[in-house]
Design an enzyme around this catalytic site. Sequence first.
Site, mmCIF file in Angstrom:
data_model
loop_
_atom_site.group_PDB
_atom_site.id
_atom_site.type_symbol
_atom_site.label_atom_id
_atom_site.label_comp_id
_atom_site.label_asym_id
_atom_site.label_seq_id
_atom_site.Cartn_x
_atom_site.Cartn_y
_atom_site.Cartn_z
ATOM 1 N N ASP A 129 -37.731 35.963 -35.575
ATOM 2 C CA ASP A 129 -38.857 35.771 -34.655
ATOM 3 C C ASP A 129 -39.918 36.832 -34.935
ATOM 4 O OD1 ASP A 129 -40.234 34.500 -32.656
ATOM 5 O OD2 ASP A 129 -39.285 35.625 -31.030
ATOM 6 N N HIS A 136 -50.914 38.547 -27.001
ATOM 7 C CA HIS A 136 -49.639 38.827 -26.344
ATOM 8 C C HIS A 136 -49.202 40.267 -26.626
ATOM 9 C CE1 HIS A 136 -45.466 38.367 -25.006
ATOM 10 N NE2 HIS A 136 -45.079 38.844 -26.176
ATOM 11 N N GLU A 201 -41.091 32.281 -23.369
ATOM 12 C CA GLU A 201 -42.137 32.661 -24.310
ATOM 13 C C GLU A 201 -42.585 31.414 -25.056
ATOM 14 O OE1 GLU A 201 -40.802 35.988 -26.754
ATOM 15 O OE2 GLU A 201 -41.404 37.403 -25.184
ATOM 16 N N GLU A 203 -43.943 29.643 -28.000
ATOM 17 C CA GLU A 203 -44.052 29.939 -29.434
ATOM 18 C C GLU A 203 -44.055 28.647 -30.237
ATOM 19 O OE1 GLU A 203 -41.479 32.920 -31.039
ATOM 20 O OE2 GLU A 203 -41.272 34.000 -29.134
ATOM 21 N N ASP A 235 -38.621 31.131 -26.583
ATOM 22 C CA ASP A 235 -37.768 32.309 -26.748
ATOM 23 C C ASP A 235 -37.497 32.889 -25.350
ATOM 24 O OD1 ASP A 235 -36.453 34.537 -27.766
ATOM 25 O OD2 ASP A 235 -38.311 35.604 -28.239
ATOM 26 N N ARG A 239 -36.457 40.028 -19.108
ATOM 27 C CA ARG A 239 -37.307 41.212 -19.268
ATOM 28 C C ARG A 239 -36.630 42.492 -18.805
ATOM 29 N NH1 ARG A 239 -40.477 39.165 -22.980
ATOM 30 N NH2 ARG A 239 -41.674 37.370 -22.259
ATOM 31 N N GLN A 242 -34.223 43.479 -21.456
ATOM 32 C CA GLN A 242 -35.009 43.877 -22.628
ATOM 33 C C GLN A 242 -35.556 45.300 -22.477
ATOM 34 O OE1 GLN A 242 -38.179 41.070 -23.358
ATOM 35 N NE2 GLN A 242 -38.934 42.121 -25.175
ATOM 36 N N LYS A 255 -32.506 38.320 -25.516
ATOM 37 C CA LYS A 255 -33.063 37.129 -26.169
ATOM 38 C C LYS A 255 -31.989 36.171 -26.660
ATOM 39 C CE LYS A 255 -37.392 38.874 -26.634
ATOM 40 N NZ LYS A 255 -38.649 38.188 -26.329
ATOM 41 N N THR A 259 -32.243 30.091 -27.252
ATOM 42 C CA THR A 259 -33.598 29.805 -27.747
ATOM 43 C C THR A 259 -33.704 28.290 -27.831
ATOM 44 O OG1 THR A 259 -33.517 31.810 -29.096
ATOM 45 C CG2 THR A 259 -35.243 30.220 -29.620
ATOM 46 N N GLU A 374 -46.935 38.221 -18.720
ATOM 47 C CA GLU A 374 -48.389 38.429 -18.785
ATOM 48 C C GLU A 374 -49.093 37.818 -17.575
ATOM 49 O OE1 GLU A 374 -49.748 37.633 -23.127
ATOM 50 O OE2 GLU A 374 -47.710 36.905 -22.917
HETATM 51 CA CA CA Z 1 -40.418 36.069 -28.998
#
Ligand code: CA
Length: 426
Positions: A129, A136, A201, A203, A235, A239, A242, A255, A259, A374
């Site tokens: 990834d 971002h 996420e 993507e 993804d 948080r 993480q 993560k 996925t 975000e």
């Molecule tokens: Ca990602």
Amino acid sequence: MSGRDDTHDPALVSWVHGAEPGSDFPIQNLPLGIFSETKGRRRPGVAIGDYILDLAAIADLLDEEWRADLEQPVLNAWLARGPHKHRALRQRLSELLGDERYRDDVEPHLIGQSEVRMHVPCLIGDYSDFYVGIHHATNVGRQFRPDNPLLPNYKYIPIGYHGRASSVRASGEPVTRPAGQRKPPEARAPEYGPSRRLDYELELGLWIGQGNRLGEPIPISEADDHIAGWCLLNDWSARDLQAWEYQPLGPFLAKSFLTSVSPWVITSEALAPFRVPLPPRAEGDPEPLDYLQSERDGAFAIQLEVTLSTAAMRDRGIAPQVLSRGTASAAMYWSAAQIVTHHASNGCNLQPGDLIGTGTLSTDSDEGLGSLLEISRGGKAPIDLPSGETRSFLEDGDEVTLRAWCEAEGAVRIGFGECVGRVLAA
Ligand code: CA
């Protein structure tokens, strides 16, 4: 990079119901996927309108040389064949689904998409990834380093990490809320428990076609020939896990619990009409190093959208709420070719069926943010939903849907389909 040909002709129409312009899967798209019926085996199909054409069932209408690859339960061998063969199959499918003369032979092998289950299209040897969404990276960096959001390497090197291939699943797979170690800033020690800051996420994913031998980098001028197709990729990210685990080696268990990918391989050939110039770099930004520069390089006009529906919204018949809309090319600091070339630049061997994520694609406006981290400013600004609920991060029962499509002057719109996941309690 393949150019436009008669398979992209906007005047071309299929005899299949539901394949009219405006659908995700008109005859100009022809994405490949792996499907199964309730008791059937997994096998390749092509999406057309609301249907899947069973490729194994029409094998005698295809080139003999392709048949063995197109009867496999995964697309790896077919994707490895490279752009020349991929163009030839596309030509043939365009003919079979466009010309009424083939209707009697082909129509019995169409199956409604609602009647089948879609699978991850490849046996994924490796999943990496990247982090090419500059807005971002800036938005997230700002939460940690307000004055200096982007690290000094960002504009020189496409940043990436190795993800977990075994937990990549097709759209529709539920997201069981992961548990793990988390340490709120005010706590003295970490604790173990279900994530309280579960996020998505937005993507795009690249499917590698032809691989490269170990020790043999891929020149940027050839990188596009190694990209067989594209998909949507979510993804899912915890948080809180993480934030506690990521230093010094990067994302890990925050993560790897899941996925999600959309099941259709939108081929590089199908994307040809949507090629656009690379977005210019901002004034003062460094030029990419030579190995990452090609005059032929470009981006794609891919539109992205994320929607959210909560359990309460579904109970009350409230339509999903749009969380973001934006253009992928405006979000990507590095192109797909640069990603692939950089990945192989140390001699690392990419293999057919490898999956590469772009990283979260946020635009520079508040309407185009690709994650709740975000949108809610790290949880400080919860969003209001039409049900009267608010969200900073995902709650149990929430369903996130990613969508993408391409539009261009003089071309028929094509869609990626959906990448959906609903959160289940830990
Ligand atoms: Ca990602």
